[in-house]
Structure formats: structure tokens, C-alpha cells
Design a protein around this motif. Structure first.
Motif, PDB file in Angstrom:
ATOM      1  N   GLN A  30      41.718  -7.092  38.715  1.00 48.89           N
ATOM      2  CA  GLN A  30      40.787  -8.263  39.234  1.00 48.89           C
ATOM      3  C   GLN A  30      40.554  -9.038  38.173  1.00 48.89           C
ATOM      4  O   GLN A  30      39.809  -8.759  36.815  1.00 48.89           O
ATOM      5  CB  GLN A  30      39.436  -7.700  39.915  1.00 48.89           C
ATOM      6  CG  GLN A  30      39.951  -7.067  41.032  1.00 48.89           C
ATOM      7  CD  GLN A  30      38.561  -6.529  41.661  1.00 48.89           C
ATOM      8  OE1 GLN A  30      37.779  -7.401  41.869  1.00 48.89           O
ATOM      9  NE2 GLN A  30      38.486  -5.262  42.095  1.00 48.89           N
ATOM     10  N   LEU A  31      40.844 -10.368  38.470  1.00 51.75           N
ATOM     11  CA  LEU A  31      40.383 -11.751  37.465  1.00 51.75           C
ATOM     12  C   LEU A  31      41.081 -11.596  36.241  1.00 51.75           C
ATOM     13  O   LEU A  31      40.662 -12.130  35.005  1.00 51.75           O
ATOM     14  CB  LEU A  31      38.702 -11.503  37.285  1.00 51.75           C
ATOM     15  CG  LEU A  31      38.007 -11.763  38.582  1.00 51.75           C
ATOM     16  CD1 LEU A  31      36.468 -11.426  38.105  1.00 51.75           C
ATOM     17  CD2 LEU A  31      38.094 -12.957  39.107  1.00 51.75           C
ATOM     18  N   LYS A  32      42.235 -11.163  36.168  1.00 53.72           N
ATOM     19  CA  LYS A  32      43.139 -11.180  34.726  1.00 53.72           C
ATOM     20  C   LYS A  32      43.292 -12.447  34.461  1.00 53.72           C
ATOM     21  O   LYS A  32      43.832 -12.805  33.277  1.00 53.72           O
ATOM     22  CB  LYS A  32      44.430 -10.252  35.067  1.00 53.72           C
ATOM     23  CG  LYS A  32      45.020  -9.797  33.727  1.00 53.72           C
ATOM     24  CD  LYS A  32      46.021  -8.824  33.770  1.00 53.72           C
ATOM     25  CE  LYS A  32      46.754  -8.615  32.412  1.00 53.72           C
ATOM     26  NZ  LYS A  32      47.615  -7.579  32.461  1.00 53.72           N
ATOM     27  N   ASP A  33      43.451 -13.362  35.705  1.00 55.51           N
ATOM     28  CA  ASP A  33      44.057 -14.884  35.403  1.00 55.51           C
ATOM     29  C   ASP A  33      42.780 -15.505  34.495  1.00 55.51           C
ATOM     30  O   ASP A  33      42.843 -16.697  34.036  1.00 55.51           O
ATOM     31  CB  ASP A  33      44.193 -15.590  36.612  1.00 55.51           C
ATOM     32  CG  ASP A  33      43.131 -15.511  37.540  1.00 55.51           C
ATOM     33  OD1 ASP A  33      42.325 -14.495  37.729  1.00 55.51           O
ATOM     34  OD2 ASP A  33      43.006 -16.534  38.333  1.00 55.51           O
ATOM     35  N   THR A  34      41.343 -14.784  34.296  1.00 56.70           N
ATOM     36  CA  THR A  34      40.385 -15.204  33.611  1.00 56.70           C
ATOM     37  C   THR A  34      40.450 -14.756  32.116  1.00 56.70           C
ATOM     38  O   THR A  34      39.473 -15.323  31.426  1.00 56.70           O
ATOM     39  CB  THR A  34      38.899 -15.373  34.425  1.00 56.70           C
ATOM     40  OG1 THR A  34      38.853 -13.958  34.331  1.00 56.70           O
ATOM     41  CG2 THR A  34      39.228 -15.736  35.707  1.00 56.70           C
ATOM     42  N   TYR A  35      41.276 -13.892  31.527  1.00 54.46           N
ATOM     43  CA  TYR A  35      41.079 -13.337  30.548  1.00 54.46           C
ATOM     44  C   TYR A  35      41.139 -14.162  29.156  1.00 54.46           C
ATOM     45  O   TYR A  35      40.581 -13.781  28.050  1.00 54.46           O
ATOM     46  CB  TYR A  35      42.149 -12.330  30.323  1.00 54.46           C
ATOM     47  CG  TYR A  35      41.926 -10.906  31.134  1.00 54.46           C
ATOM     48  CD1 TYR A  35      40.823 -10.613  31.957  1.00 54.46           C
ATOM     49  CD2 TYR A  35      42.682  -9.696  30.585  1.00 54.46           C
ATOM     50  CE1 TYR A  35      40.818  -9.608  32.577  1.00 54.46           C
ATOM     51  CE2 TYR A  35      42.264  -8.369  31.161  1.00 54.46           C
ATOM     52  CZ  TYR A  35      41.181  -8.347  32.235  1.00 54.46           C
ATOM     53  OH  TYR A  35      41.087  -7.070  32.705  1.00 54.46           O
TER      54      TYR A  35
END
Length: 176
Positions: free
Chosen positions: A146-151
Motif C-alpha cells: 500500500q502507498l508505494k506510489d508515495t515512497y
């Protein structure tokens, strides 16, 4: 101006995660060994926090479980497997009672995985460290994280040792 622990009560918060976080439809909510899940990641992350609490007795560490009971027991079991006696660490608190937002505000460093607390802490201007190793680095898990696109907004720990080092760096480089 570097802040020392004596000048400011430094506070590291780990927002604990369930071993099935994000694995909806692939594994049960409470997976057993052998099921898909973040078993090794869970143990390594919690053990790093325990080791840091042992190594830095003047820094306060909080592990936030979302629910009381079995979750807290899994955390203390994980710590014990890593050779860490939670009962001997006055600076390590395991809680489910404190609101996430209050912990974010009081923290100096946040560690989180698969949770909106990563975003909330970043918005609050806190350094955020996300563990991305063990199962979280395995190809078969990539579509579930989850939320890997915000890393890009966080520091990413690529091993337990790297997580330890990133937290140490953050603690020792706090600037007023």
C-alpha cells in the motif's frame, strides 16, 4: 544547532502493522506461518526498535498497535525472539490507547509500513522511514504494498541494519 537527548526528549514512533497488511484476498487477516504475510518484516522491524531502545536509553520509543490484546502480545513475542526483554526497557512503550495523530505530533521520527500514518507524518513535517525489505522486497508482494506510489516522500530502509542506521541518523541530526 544539534539537539541532544538531554535538551529535548527525543521520541521515535513505530506504527506497528499486521502481518497481512495490504494482502487483501491473498491471505487471511491473521495469517499463520506458511501463509503469505509479512512475518519476517514484522519481526525485524519490531526487533530493530527494541534494539534501539536498548542502545539509546535516553530516547523514548513508542510502538503503536492499532488494537489491544493479541497484537501487543505478538510484538513482545517478536522482541523476545530477538533477545530483547521488553520488561527491562523503561523507554519502550507498547500502546494501542494513544491516537495516531497525537503520536505523530509528539514524535521526532516515524517508522511506518502500509499505513496512512506515513502520509500524515510527512504532512506534519516529520521524518518518515518505511521498511522495504524481507517479504516487502519480494516480487510476489509488490502489487499488494500500500502507498508505494508515495515512497519518494520517505526514507526507505532496505534491510534491518539500514533501518537501524536511518533511525540513528534521524535521531542524531535533529535540528532546531
Amino acid at each position: 544547532y544539534k539537539v541532544t537527548t538531554q535538551e529535548k526528549g527525543q521520541h521515535v514512533v513505530l506504527f506497528s502493522f499486521i502481518k497481512s497488511v495490504g494482502l487483501y484476498g491473498w491471505t487471511p487477516t491473521n495469517p499463520k506461518k506458511g501463509d503469505p504475510g509479512f512475518f519476517e518484516l514484522f519481526d525485524h522491524v519490531h526487533q530493530v526498535i527494541g534494539k534501539l531502545a536498548r542502545d539509546l536509553p535516553k530516547v523514548h520509543f513508542t510502538i503503536k498497535a492499532k488494537w489491544p490484546g493479541p497484537w501487543s502480545n505478538e510484538i513482545t513475542t517478536s522482541l523476545a525472539l530477538g533477545g530483547i526483554d521488553y520488561s527491562n526497557l523503561a523507554n519502550l512503550e507498547i500502546t494501542s490507547d494513544i491516537a495516531a495523530q497525537d503520536l505523530i505530533i509528539s514524535s521526532d521520527v516515524v517508522v511506518s509500513f502500509g499505513s496512512t500514518t506515513m502520509l500524515e507524518a510527512a504532512i506534519a513535517g516529520k521524518p518518515v522511514i518505511v521498511p522495504s525489505f524481507s517479504e516487502a522486497a519480494a516480487p510476489e508482494y509488490q502489487g499488494y504494498i500500500q502507498l508505494k506510489d508515495t515512497y519518494a516522500a520517505y526514507d526507505i530502509a532496505t534491510s534491518p541494519g539500514n533501518l537501524y542506521d536511518l533511525i540513528m541518523y534521524s535521531i542524531h541530526h535533529l535540528i532546531l
